[in-house]
Design a protein around this motif. Sequence first.
Motif, PDB file in Angstrom:
ATOM      1  N   VAL A  70      -3.647  23.898  -9.788  1.00 61.95           N
ATOM      2  CA  VAL A  70      -3.704  22.307  -9.731  1.00 61.95           C
ATOM      3  C   VAL A  70      -2.225  21.914 -10.193  1.00 61.95           C
ATOM      4  N   GLY A  71      -1.349  22.540 -10.974  1.00 62.10           N
ATOM      5  CA  GLY A  71      -0.170  22.638 -11.253  1.00 62.10           C
ATOM      6  C   GLY A  71       0.813  22.373 -10.195  1.00 62.10           C
ATOM      7  N   ARG A  72       0.443  23.275  -9.231  1.00 65.13           N
ATOM      8  CA  ARG A  72       1.278  23.043  -7.734  1.00 65.13           C
ATOM      9  C   ARG A  72       1.304  21.584  -7.221  1.00 65.13           C
ATOM     10  N   MET A  73       0.001  21.082  -7.269  1.00 63.65           N
ATOM     11  CA  MET A  73      -0.093  19.635  -6.861  1.00 63.65           C
ATOM     12  C   MET A  73       0.422  18.689  -7.583  1.00 63.65           C
ATOM     13  N   GLY A 128       5.003  14.993  -8.961  1.00 64.02           N
ATOM     14  CA  GLY A 128       6.057  14.644  -9.916  1.00 64.02           C
ATOM     15  C   GLY A 128       7.288  14.515  -8.910  1.00 64.02           C
ATOM     16  N   ASP A 129       7.398  15.442  -7.755  1.00 65.75           N
ATOM     17  CA  ASP A 129       8.666  15.278  -7.151  1.00 65.75           C
ATOM     18  C   ASP A 129       8.431  13.749  -6.099  1.00 65.75           C
ATOM     19  N   THR A 130       7.298  13.768  -5.316  1.00 61.93           N
ATOM     20  CA  THR A 130       7.306  12.598  -4.300  1.00 61.93           C
ATOM     21  C   THR A 130       7.150  11.257  -4.957  1.00 61.93           C
ATOM     22  N   VAL A 131       6.371  11.192  -6.177  1.00 56.97           N
ATOM     23  CA  VAL A 131       6.100  10.047  -6.708  1.00 56.97           C
ATOM     24  C   VAL A 131       7.138   9.654  -8.094  1.00 56.97           C
ATOM     25  N   VAL A 132       7.208  10.540  -8.901  1.00 57.30           N
ATOM     26  CA  VAL A 132       7.905  10.313 -10.215  1.00 57.30           C
ATOM     27  C   VAL A 132       9.562  10.301  -9.796  1.00 57.30           C
ATOM     28  N   ASN A 167      -7.310  -4.635   9.228  1.00 62.84           N
ATOM     29  CA  ASN A 167      -5.971  -4.215   9.135  1.00 62.84           C
ATOM     30  C   ASN A 167      -6.045  -2.808   8.986  1.00 62.84           C
ATOM     31  N   ARG A 168      -7.076  -2.182   9.175  1.00 59.47           N
ATOM     32  CA  ARG A 168      -7.142  -0.702   8.829  1.00 59.47           C
ATOM     33  C   ARG A 168      -6.073   0.150   9.772  1.00 59.47           C
ATOM     34  N   ASP A 169      -6.044  -0.233  11.054  1.00 60.97           N
ATOM     35  CA  ASP A 169      -5.288   0.405  11.972  1.00 60.97           C
ATOM     36  C   ASP A 169      -3.923   0.538  11.663  1.00 60.97           C
ATOM     37  N   LYS A 170      -3.405  -0.439  11.028  1.00 61.67           N
ATOM     38  CA  LYS A 170      -1.841  -0.678  10.592  1.00 61.67           C
ATOM     39  C   LYS A 170      -2.237   0.206   8.984  1.00 61.67           C
ATOM     40  N   GLY A 171      -3.041  -0.195   8.264  1.00 54.62           N
ATOM     41  CA  GLY A 171      -3.003   0.326   6.900  1.00 54.62           C
ATOM     42  C   GLY A 171      -3.018   1.928   6.457  1.00 54.62           C
ATOM     43  N   VAL A 172      -3.659   2.527   7.682  1.00 53.03           N
ATOM     44  CA  VAL A 172      -3.927   4.033   7.531  1.00 53.03           C
ATOM     45  C   VAL A 172      -2.450   4.787   7.378  1.00 53.03           C
ATOM     46  N   ASP A 173      -1.394   4.414   7.573  1.00 58.24           N
ATOM     47  CA  ASP A 173      -0.269   5.175   7.734  1.00 58.24           C
ATOM     48  C   ASP A 173       0.191   5.240   6.411  1.00 58.24           C
ATOM     49  N   ALA A 174       0.045   4.354   5.453  1.00 59.08           N
ATOM     50  CA  ALA A 174       0.457   4.197   4.094  1.00 59.08           C
ATOM     51  C   ALA A 174      -0.622   4.958   3.387  1.00 59.08           C
ATOM     52  N   PHE A 175      -1.851   4.914   3.724  1.00 58.04           N
ATOM     53  CA  PHE A 175      -2.663   5.746   3.166  1.00 58.04           C
ATOM     54  C   PHE A 175      -2.535   7.173   3.354  1.00 58.04           C
ATOM     55  N   ARG A 176      -2.190   7.497   4.478  1.00 63.46           N
ATOM     56  CA  ARG A 176      -1.973   9.080   4.848  1.00 63.46           C
ATOM     57  C   ARG A 176      -0.749   9.528   4.021  1.00 63.46           C
ATOM     58  N   LYS A 177       0.546   8.889   3.944  1.00 64.32           N
ATOM     59  CA  LYS A 177       1.550   9.045   3.214  1.00 64.32           C
ATOM     60  C   LYS A 177       1.287   9.210   1.818  1.00 64.32           C
ATOM     61  N   SER A 178       0.443   8.388   1.311  1.00 59.23           N
ATOM     62  CA  SER A 178      -0.072   8.403  -0.238  1.00 59.23           C
ATOM     63  C   SER A 178      -0.541  10.042  -0.527  1.00 59.23           C
ATOM     64  N   LEU A 179      -1.091  10.653   0.439  1.00 58.01           N
ATOM     65  CA  LEU A 179      -1.810  11.903   0.139  1.00 58.01           C
ATOM     66  C   LEU A 179      -0.720  13.160   0.255  1.00 58.01           C
ATOM     67  N   ASP A 180       0.790  12.615   0.276  1.00 60.68           N
ATOM     68  CA  ASP A 180       1.795  13.626   0.484  1.00 60.68           C
ATOM     69  C   ASP A 180       1.784  14.954  -0.400  1.00 60.68           C
ATOM     70  N   PRO A 181       1.431  14.436  -1.858  1.00 64.06           N
ATOM     71  CA  PRO A 181       1.525  15.539  -2.731  1.00 64.06           C
ATOM     72  C   PRO A 181       0.325  16.721  -2.617  1.00 64.06           C
ATOM     73  N   MET A 182      -0.699  16.196  -2.048  1.00 68.39           N
ATOM     74  CA  MET A 182      -1.723  17.005  -1.652  1.00 68.39           C
ATOM     75  C   MET A 182      -1.435  17.971  -0.166  1.00 68.39           C
ATOM     76  N   ARG A 183      -0.865  17.324   0.795  1.00 75.24           N
ATOM     77  CA  ARG A 183      -0.318  17.832   1.971  1.00 75.24           C
ATOM     78  C   ARG A 183       0.508  19.000   1.785  1.00 75.24           C
ATOM     79  N   LEU A 184       1.651  18.596   0.920  1.00 75.02           N
ATOM     80  CA  LEU A 184       2.533  19.625   0.688  1.00 75.02           C
ATOM     81  C   LEU A 184       1.815  20.839  -0.343  1.00 75.02           C
TER      82      LEU A 184
END
Lengths: 231, 231
Positions: A95-98, A103-107, B149-166
Motif C-alpha cells: 500500500v506504501g507504493r500507492m 505523495g508525488d501527485t497530490v503533495v 454534468n457527468r460527461d464533463k466531470g468524469v475526466d477530473a474524476f479519472r484524473k483523481s485516480l492517478d495515484p492508483m493508476r500509477l
Amino acid sequence: MALQLFELVGTDEDRPFSPYCWRIRMALAHKGLDATSIPWRFTEKDAINKHKSEKVPVLLDGERAVADSWAIANYLEDTYPDRPSLFGGEGGRAVGRMLNWWGDTVVVAGMFPFIVADIHGHLRPVDQVYFRESREARFKKSLEEVASNRDKGVDAFRKSLDPMRLTLKTQPFLGGAAPNYADYIVFGPFQWARAISPFKLLAEDDAIYAWRERMLDAFNGMARNSTGYPV
Amino acid sequence: MALQLFELVGTDEDRPFSPYCWRIRMALAHKGLDATSIPWRFTEKDAINKHKSEKVPVLLDGERAVADSWAIANYLEDTYPDRPSLFGGEGGRAVGRMLNWWGDTVVVAGMFPFIVADIHGHLRPVDQVYFRESREARFKKSLEEVASNRDKGVDAFRKSLDPMRLTLKTQPFLGGAAPNYADYIVFGPFQWARAISPFKLLAEDDAIYAWRERMLDAFNGMARNSTGYPV
C-alpha cells in the motif's frame, strides 16, 4: 560499508531541499544508519550520471548505487532487515507504493507551484538558468506567474490533503502509533517547502500542522535543525 | 456462530449496492467466511437502530453487532486471525486507514454525483422520497441537475485516480501480488456504481479498468455474478 547520499542543495549546503532526498534522510534515521551527505546541484549531472541516474537521491552503499527514493527505501528495508522496519510488513510496503504516488501527485505536485519561484532564489546563477528554463517549459508560464496565485490556490491544496487529515483524527502518524516510511513520504515534501519558502502551506489549527511538528521533532529534531523558514 | 450482514438494496434484493457493504462482502470472501445477507432499505432504520447504527453495513456475529465498514474489517482481522490477512500486517492496517479515507473522499464522493440520479431509479417509492430529500439537501440542487454534468466531470474524476493508476503499473493489486482490503476499499465504490448505473466511469484502456475486471473475477466471479450494468 559507509553509506553516502547525494542530496540536492542550492547556494547553501546546509539547506538540502529535495522532497525525495528528505524521504531518504528520514528513512536512514529510522533505520539508525549514518550516511555522509554529498551536496549536489541541478547542473552537476556528471556526478550522478556515472551512477546511472539523472536525478537525486542516489544512495551509495559501498560499490552499490541505488537511485529513486522508492527504490532506495525498498533497498534499505531489504538490505537492513534487522533494523526497524520502514513499512511494518509486506502489506504496508504494497500500500506504501500507492501512498508514494499520492505523495508525488497530490503533495509534491500540489505544493510545487506555490514554492517554485522561491526555489529559484536559493540557486546559484548557473542552476537558476537551468531551473527557470526547464520548469517554465513545464508550466508554460514564468515562475513568478506560477507562484502569483498561491494565496488563492492554497485552499484547494489543503482540501486535497483530507484523506491524511481524517486519518490523523484516530492515529498520530500515517504509520500508526509511530512514524514510518508512510510519514516520510509526505513529510519529505513539507520539509522541501520549509527549506526554501516562507509560504504558509498549512493553517496552525490543522491536524496536519501538528503532525508536521511531531515530524520536525523526530530523531532529536533532525529536520527542524536543518536550515529553513519558520512554518 | 453464524454471520449475518445487513446490506443496502433497493427494489431488487439481488442488487446490493452500498460501496461500504461491498467492501465487507469482499472482505468476508477473502477470509473465507460465509454470511447470510439481510436486505436493508434506506428507511428501515429500526432494523439497525437496535444494533446501535444508523447506516449499513452492520455485521452480526452471534450476539455481537459491529457497524461501520472500517470497524468491521478490523473486527474480522482481529477475530479471525488464522484466516488470510486483510491487511498484510500492522503496517498495512495503519496505512489502510488512510487509503480508506482516500476511498471515501476521492472515490465514493467523486463518483457519487454521476450516479446519484440512477440510484433514485432503483428505490421503492418510500425510499425515493427519503433519498431525494436528504441528498438534494446535501447537494443543494436536484438529483437530475447534479448528474447532468457527468460527461464533463468524469475526466477530473479519472484524473483523481492517478495515484492508483500509477501503482498498477508495477503491481497487479493495491495489496501487491494478490488483492487484499486495500483493493476492496476501492472496488466497493466501483461495484456500487456498477449495480445501479450504466454510466461509464472508466475508459477501457485504463489500467484501473483492467484491475476492476480482475476484481470482478475474484472469488469465482462473486461481484460479477451480482446483478449490475455492463461496465
